[in-house]
Motif scaffolding. Sequence first.
Motif, PDB file in Angstrom:
ATOM      1  N   ALA A 263       0.828  -1.208   0.000  1.00  0.00           N
ATOM      2  CA  ALA A 263       0.000   0.000   0.000  1.00  0.00           C
ATOM      3  C   ALA A 263       0.861   1.255   0.000  1.00  0.00           C
ATOM      4  O   ALA A 263       1.971   1.268   0.539  1.00  0.00           O
ATOM      5  N   HIS A 264       0.354   2.306  -0.620  1.00  0.00           N
ATOM      6  CA  HIS A 264       1.024   3.603  -0.687  1.00  0.00           C
ATOM      7  C   HIS A 264       0.274   4.618   0.171  1.00  0.00           C
ATOM      8  O   HIS A 264      -0.947   4.518   0.336  1.00  0.00           O
ATOM      9  N   SER A 265       1.001   5.602   0.685  1.00  0.00           N
ATOM     10  CA  SER A 265       0.411   6.708   1.438  1.00  0.00           C
ATOM     11  C   SER A 265       0.968   8.026   0.904  1.00  0.00           C
ATOM     12  O   SER A 265       2.073   8.062   0.354  1.00  0.00           O
ATOM     13  N   TYR A 266       0.188   9.105   1.089  1.00  0.00           N
ATOM     14  CA  TYR A 266       0.589  10.421   0.586  1.00  0.00           C
ATOM     15  C   TYR A 266       0.072  11.482   1.538  1.00  0.00           C
ATOM     16  O   TYR A 266      -1.109  11.472   1.911  1.00  0.00           O
ATOM     17  N   ASN A 267       0.946  12.394   1.954  1.00  0.00           N
ATOM     18  CA  ASN A 267       0.527  13.448   2.880  1.00  0.00           C
ATOM     19  C   ASN A 267       0.751  14.855   2.337  1.00  0.00           C
ATOM     20  O   ASN A 267       0.670  15.833   3.080  1.00  0.00           O
ATOM     21  N   GLY A 268       1.040  14.956   1.052  1.00  0.00           N
ATOM     22  CA  GLY A 268       1.240  16.265   0.437  1.00  0.00           C
ATOM     23  C   GLY A 268       2.699  16.583   0.168  1.00  0.00           C
ATOM     24  O   GLY A 268       3.016  17.281  -0.795  1.00  0.00           O
ATOM     25  N   ILE A 290       6.698  -0.610  11.047  1.00  0.00           N
ATOM     26  CA  ILE A 290       5.995  -0.381   9.785  1.00  0.00           C
ATOM     27  C   ILE A 290       7.002  -0.517   8.648  1.00  0.00           C
ATOM     28  O   ILE A 290       7.944   0.268   8.547  1.00  0.00           O
ATOM     29  N   PRO A 291       6.832  -1.515   7.767  1.00  0.00           N
ATOM     30  CA  PRO A 291       7.815  -1.776   6.714  1.00  0.00           C
ATOM     31  C   PRO A 291       7.632  -0.874   5.502  1.00  0.00           C
ATOM     32  O   PRO A 291       7.293  -1.324   4.403  1.00  0.00           O
ATOM     33  N   ALA A 292       7.848   0.430   5.696  1.00  0.00           N
ATOM     34  CA  ALA A 292       7.586   1.394   4.629  1.00  0.00           C
ATOM     35  C   ALA A 292       8.851   2.135   4.234  1.00  0.00           C
ATOM     36  O   ALA A 292       9.710   2.422   5.066  1.00  0.00           O
ATOM     37  N   THR A 293       8.950   2.444   2.950  1.00  0.00           N
ATOM     38  CA  THR A 293      10.003   3.303   2.421  1.00  0.00           C
ATOM     39  C   THR A 293       9.422   4.689   2.215  1.00  0.00           C
ATOM     40  O   THR A 293       8.344   4.836   1.627  1.00  0.00           O
ATOM     41  N   VAL A 294      10.120   5.710   2.687  1.00  0.00           N
ATOM     42  CA  VAL A 294       9.633   7.082   2.581  1.00  0.00           C
ATOM     43  C   VAL A 294      10.360   7.795   1.441  1.00  0.00           C
ATOM     44  O   VAL A 294      11.588   7.727   1.341  1.00  0.00           O
ATOM     45  N   GLU A 295       9.602   8.452   0.593  1.00  0.00           N
ATOM     46  CA  GLU A 295      10.161   9.253  -0.503  1.00  0.00           C
ATOM     47  C   GLU A 295       9.703  10.698  -0.345  1.00  0.00           C
ATOM     48  O   GLU A 295       8.505  10.991  -0.430  1.00  0.00           O
ATOM     49  N   THR A 296      10.635  11.581  -0.063  1.00  0.00           N
ATOM     50  CA  THR A 296      10.303  13.003   0.022  1.00  0.00           C
ATOM     51  C   THR A 296      10.155  13.559  -1.386  1.00  0.00           C
ATOM     52  O   THR A 296      11.032  13.379  -2.231  1.00  0.00           O
ATOM     53  N   LEU A 297       9.047  14.216  -1.646  1.00  0.00           N
ATOM     54  CA  LEU A 297       8.751  14.688  -2.989  1.00  0.00           C
ATOM     55  C   LEU A 297       9.390  16.040  -3.252  1.00  0.00           C
ATOM     56  O   LEU A 297       9.272  16.962  -2.445  1.00  0.00           O
ATOM     57  N   THR A 298      10.077  16.151  -4.383  1.00  0.00           N
ATOM     58  CA  THR A 298      10.673  17.418  -4.795  1.00  0.00           C
ATOM     59  C   THR A 298       9.601  18.316  -5.407  1.00  0.00           C
ATOM     60  O   THR A 298       8.463  17.889  -5.651  1.00  0.00           O
ATOM     61  N   VAL A 299       9.973  19.534  -5.686  1.00  0.00           N
ATOM     62  CA  VAL A 299       9.068  20.452  -6.387  1.00  0.00           C
ATOM     63  C   VAL A 299       8.631  19.849  -7.719  1.00  0.00           C
ATOM     64  O   VAL A 299       7.447  19.894  -8.088  1.00  0.00           O
ATOM     65  N   ALA A 300       9.588  19.266  -8.431  1.00  0.00           N
ATOM     66  CA  ALA A 300       9.265  18.644  -9.721  1.00  0.00           C
ATOM     67  C   ALA A 300       8.320  17.462  -9.537  1.00  0.00           C
ATOM     68  O   ALA A 300       7.366  17.290 -10.304  1.00  0.00           O
ATOM     69  N   ASP A 301       8.573  16.627  -8.521  1.00  0.00           N
ATOM     70  CA  ASP A 301       7.710  15.465  -8.270  1.00  0.00           C
ATOM     71  C   ASP A 301       6.262  15.893  -8.056  1.00  0.00           C
ATOM     72  O   ASP A 301       5.335  15.326  -8.659  1.00  0.00           O
ATOM     73  N   GLN A 302       6.067  16.875  -7.190  1.00  0.00           N
ATOM     74  CA  GLN A 302       4.707  17.296  -6.852  1.00  0.00           C
ATOM     75  C   GLN A 302       3.998  17.914  -8.058  1.00  0.00           C
ATOM     76  O   GLN A 302       2.818  17.636  -8.308  1.00  0.00           O
ATOM     77  N   THR A 303       4.726  18.712  -8.819  1.00  0.00           N
ATOM     78  CA  THR A 303       4.130  19.335 -10.009  1.00  0.00           C
ATOM     79  C   THR A 303       3.788  18.285 -11.055  1.00  0.00           C
ATOM     80  O   THR A 303       2.687  18.284 -11.624  1.00  0.00           O
ATOM     81  N   ASN A 304       4.718  17.373 -11.301  1.00  0.00           N
ATOM     82  CA  ASN A 304       4.533  16.377 -12.356  1.00  0.00           C
ATOM     83  C   ASN A 304       3.431  15.376 -12.011  1.00  0.00           C
ATOM     84  O   ASN A 304       2.660  14.951 -12.885  1.00  0.00           O
ATOM     85  N   GLU A 305       3.348  14.995 -10.748  1.00  0.00           N
ATOM     86  CA  GLU A 305       2.278  14.079 -10.342  1.00  0.00           C
ATOM     87  C   GLU A 305       0.912  14.740 -10.511  1.00  0.00           C
ATOM     88  O   GLU A 305      -0.053  14.094 -10.937  1.00  0.00           O
ATOM     89  N   TYR A 306       0.831  16.003 -10.179  1.00  0.00           N
ATOM     90  CA  TYR A 306      -0.430  16.723 -10.349  1.00  0.00           C
ATOM     91  C   TYR A 306      -0.821  16.788 -11.828  1.00  0.00           C
ATOM     92  O   TYR A 306      -1.994  16.582 -12.185  1.00  0.00           O
ATOM     93  N   LEU A 307       0.144  17.041 -12.692  1.00  0.00           N
ATOM     94  CA  LEU A 307      -0.126  17.056 -14.133  1.00  0.00           C
ATOM     95  C   LEU A 307      -0.599  15.685 -14.617  1.00  0.00           C
ATOM     96  O   LEU A 307      -1.564  15.575 -15.369  1.00  0.00           O
ATOM     97  N   LEU A 308       0.099  14.640 -14.172  1.00  0.00           N
ATOM     98  CA  LEU A 308      -0.188  13.286 -14.658  1.00  0.00           C
ATOM     99  C   LEU A 308      -1.586  12.836 -14.267  1.00  0.00           C
ATOM    100  O   LEU A 308      -2.279  12.182 -15.052  1.00  0.00           O
ATOM    101  N   THR A 309      -2.009  13.156 -13.058  1.00  0.00           N
ATOM    102  CA  THR A 309      -3.324  12.706 -12.593  1.00  0.00           C
ATOM    103  C   THR A 309      -4.421  13.725 -12.914  1.00  0.00           C
ATOM    104  O   THR A 309      -5.495  13.355 -13.383  1.00  0.00           O
ATOM    105  N   GLY A 310      -4.133  14.994 -12.688  1.00  0.00           N
ATOM    106  CA  GLY A 310      -5.165  16.008 -12.864  1.00  0.00           C
ATOM    107  C   GLY A 310      -5.635  16.169 -14.293  1.00  0.00           C
ATOM    108  O   GLY A 310      -6.832  16.376 -14.550  1.00  0.00           O
ATOM    109  N   LEU A 311      -4.713  16.096 -15.242  1.00  0.00           N
ATOM    110  CA  LEU A 311      -5.100  16.255 -16.645  1.00  0.00           C
ATOM    111  C   LEU A 311      -6.045  15.153 -17.113  1.00  0.00           C
ATOM    112  O   LEU A 311      -6.790  15.338 -18.077  1.00  0.00           O
ATOM    113  N   ARG A 312      -6.034  14.013 -16.430  1.00  0.00           N
ATOM    114  CA  ARG A 312      -6.891  12.896 -16.821  1.00  0.00           C
ATOM    115  C   ARG A 312      -8.362  13.142 -16.463  1.00  0.00           C
ATOM    116  O   ARG A 312      -9.236  12.390 -16.914  1.00  0.00           O
TER     117      ARG A 312
END
Length: 373
Positions: A263-268, A290-312
Amino acid sequence: MHLYLHIPFCRQACHYCDFHFSTNTANKRAIVEAIAKEIVLRKSYLPDSPLETIYFGGGTPSLLDGSELDLLLDTISGQFAIAPGAEITLEANPDDINKEKSELFRKAGINRLSIGIQSFHEPHLQFLNRIHSAGEAENCVKIAQDAGIFNISIDLIYAIPAPDHGILMQDMQKAFALTIPHISAYCLTIEPQTAFGNWLKKKKIKPIDEEFAAQQFEMLISTLAENGFEQYEISNFARSQQYSRHNTSYWKQEPYLGVGPAAHSYNGTSREYNISNNVKYLESLQKGLIPATVETLTVADQTNEYLLTGLRTKWGVQKTKLEFLSNKNFHLLHHEDIRKMTETGWIYSDQDSIYLTASGKLFADKVASDLFI
């Protein structure tokens, strides 16, 4: 706020599926207990706000028995406030839906079912290695409705090899006859780590015919529209605005907690990924870890993810949000690309947002990636 639970078990492996699951259900109860423990451990991940949606995904959550479902729902209600009218969805396979199970779901508080029908055509079900029959595909919806569950979504797969579009049209007509409010339609894809992927390497099957797939997609959109379905996301269609509130939260980048293996989680600002291994997941939770890997999102990550999902989606992407996420760099970088794509007829915009056109939906991933920062 939103909660996703990954139930990592299936009775049988479908030839196309690369989600995390196991067909060995010997430790199902132990995994369910571990998921309940993770819910308690991770309560603080989400802000202290009522849950608007709860989603049981997988895998095959309809394999849960009554006591397992009650344990998870009781744990959730013990840790979180649940908003009045919250959407509580459970993914189900047609072969699991009978009178008793449907009534169990309703009494437990499940108010939306997402049923993995994929096709009403028996040879297609066999090709996909689905465990249910064409008859079960039709009957399961009626059984759920008789039990009082009317907010039902079904999955259909298109671009399955066929001599023409007749089978897909028949699938849609059978769906319309069931008077369901939501259809998710996905193009058949061949992933490397699947039976289909293995067969493709060995040339036992042919690659997906992209032209045939595009024709089916366009036929889907027009036929669903003619029958009262709005395409509110590229693969999702709803009558009377009965959108999937949970999935919409992903596309709008709202915070969510995901529990269970894979499972994935996202907090912004970050994402977390639970380990995709049932045994290791169980061992960790038994130790209170909790067996989780944490990935801190860069400015590019947050912008690109929004484009990828929002445009759909029908809501597109908000210009002010793009500027905020990109530290006011988006328009500076892409004003010329936006002009060209508008002239090409792939996107259009108003004062507030950018949207895909009908033709742009055929190239959604390319449009998004060309606008990445």
